[in-house]
Design a protein around this motif. Sequence first.
Motif, short mmCIF file in Angstrom:
data_model
loop_
_atom_site.label_atom_id
_atom_site.label_comp_id
_atom_site.label_asym_id
_atom_site.label_seq_id
_atom_site.Cartn_x
_atom_site.Cartn_y
_atom_site.Cartn_z
N GLY A 165 0.78 -0.96 -0.24
CA GLY A 165 0.02 -0.12 0.14
C GLY A 165 0.91 1.29 0.07
N LEU A 166 1.95 1.28 -0.07
CA LEU A 166 3.22 2.29 -0.11
C LEU A 166 3.25 2.66 -1.55
CD1 LEU A 166 5.41 1.40 2.75
CD2 LEU A 166 3.26 2.70 2.67
N PHE A 167 3.43 3.95 -1.69
CA PHE A 167 3.81 4.74 -3.02
C PHE A 167 5.06 5.30 -3.23
CE2 PHE A 167 -0.86 3.79 -3.15
CZ PHE A 167 -1.09 3.29 -4.45
N LEU A 168 5.65 5.41 -4.08
CA LEU A 168 6.75 6.48 -4.42
C LEU A 168 6.10 7.46 -5.67
CD1 LEU A 168 9.74 7.22 -4.26
CD2 LEU A 168 10.24 5.78 -6.11
N GLN A 169 6.36 8.70 -5.39
CA GLN A 169 5.82 9.63 -6.21
C GLN A 169 6.68 10.59 -6.79
OE1 GLN A 169 2.62 12.40 -4.79
NE2 GLN A 169 2.03 12.96 -6.96
N ALA A 197 6.08 18.16 4.48
CA ALA A 197 6.47 17.50 5.76
C ALA A 197 6.58 15.87 5.32
CB ALA A 197 5.77 17.96 6.86
N PRO A 198 7.44 15.36 5.91
CA PRO A 198 7.59 13.97 5.73
C PRO A 198 5.99 13.04 6.02
CG PRO A 198 9.56 14.47 6.36
CD PRO A 198 8.64 15.84 6.64
N ALA A 199 5.58 13.55 7.50
CA ALA A 199 4.48 12.85 7.67
C ALA A 199 3.04 13.20 6.80
CB ALA A 199 3.95 13.43 9.12
N ASP A 200 3.36 14.32 5.93
CA ASP A 200 2.08 14.71 5.26
C ASP A 200 2.12 14.24 3.70
OD1 ASP A 200 1.28 16.20 7.12
OD2 ASP A 200 2.26 18.11 6.41
N LEU A 201 3.03 13.14 3.33
CA LEU A 201 3.10 12.57 2.00
C LEU A 201 1.90 11.74 1.87
CD1 LEU A 201 6.95 11.61 1.71
CD2 LEU A 201 5.71 13.60 0.85
N LYS A 202 1.00 12.23 0.94
CA LYS A 202 -0.15 11.55 0.49
C LYS A 202 -0.68 11.82 -0.80
CE LYS A 202 -1.87 10.88 5.18
NZ LYS A 202 -2.03 11.75 6.21
N ASN A 203 -1.47 10.75 -1.36
CA ASN A 203 -2.04 10.96 -2.84
C ASN A 203 -3.36 11.92 -2.45
OD1 ASN A 203 -0.26 9.83 -4.48
ND2 ASN A 203 -1.23 7.91 -4.07
N PRO A 211 7.77 9.27 7.32
CA PRO A 211 8.15 8.30 8.43
C PRO A 211 7.93 6.71 8.41
CG PRO A 211 6.69 10.43 9.07
CD PRO A 211 6.68 10.12 7.61
N ARG A 212 8.69 5.99 8.93
CA ARG A 212 8.78 4.80 8.97
C ARG A 212 8.65 3.87 7.58
NH1 ARG A 212 4.69 6.24 12.26
NH2 ARG A 212 3.20 5.78 10.89
N CYS A 213 9.47 4.85 6.55
CA CYS A 213 9.78 4.55 5.25
C CYS A 213 11.24 4.51 4.93
CB CYS A 213 8.89 5.20 4.13
SG CYS A 213 7.30 4.96 4.21
N GLU A 214 11.96 3.58 4.12
CA GLU A 214 13.23 3.59 3.88
C GLU A 214 13.34 3.60 2.31
OE1 GLU A 214 16.35 0.96 5.64
OE2 GLU A 214 15.83 -0.02 3.74
N LEU A 215 14.10 4.59 1.69
CA LEU A 215 14.16 4.91 0.28
C LEU A 215 15.85 4.03 0.02
CD1 LEU A 215 13.38 5.81 -2.48
CD2 LEU A 215 14.30 8.02 -1.89
N ASN A 264 15.83 7.33 5.55
CA ASN A 264 14.68 7.10 6.35
C ASN A 264 14.00 8.17 6.44
OD1 ASN A 264 15.32 4.32 6.97
ND2 ASN A 264 17.30 5.14 8.36
N GLY A 265 12.74 8.26 7.03
CA GLY A 265 11.93 9.59 6.99
C GLY A 265 12.69 10.88 7.30
N GLY A 266 12.31 11.90 6.32
CA GLY A 266 12.83 13.12 6.53
C GLY A 266 12.96 13.77 5.04
N VAL A 267 13.59 14.83 5.10
CA VAL A 267 13.80 15.44 3.88
C VAL A 267 15.29 15.74 3.58
CG1 VAL A 267 13.56 17.85 2.72
CG2 VAL A 267 11.63 17.02 4.36
#
Length: 117
Positions: A8-12, A25-31, A69-73, A89-92
């Motif tokens: 259910g995760l996405f990379l945009q 903000a990292p926590a605001d990443l949503k479609n 957050p809680r994601c790893e790229l 990890n989570g951040g900018v």
Amino acid sequence: RSFSLGMGLFLQIRTAPCKQGGCPAPADLKNANGSKICAQLYSDDNPYYAQCLGAACCSNKVSSLVVAPRCELGIWSRMGKEGYSHKFNGGVVYRLQEIKKGLLGDWDNSISAYYCK
């Protein structure tokens, strides 16, 4: 463009500048539909920080990124997850040119493969 990466995760990939020129903000990443995005990659950076800019972004054109957050790229310098690698990890990261790749290089315009979980 958005790419599903399982669970259910996405990379945009951003094709337009962020709202008001700032990175989300990292926590605001949503479609638009509210589903979580793992990371956003941008084709430009800004020397004044706090901004992620970009036109169409693709491999070898990424200059800044945001990871939820809680994601790893995971990123690689060559296609097929080959070459140098780095994990975020989570951040900018406002300027990938400040992230070292090997002895003499940096990650600005150097990401050829990526995976977000």
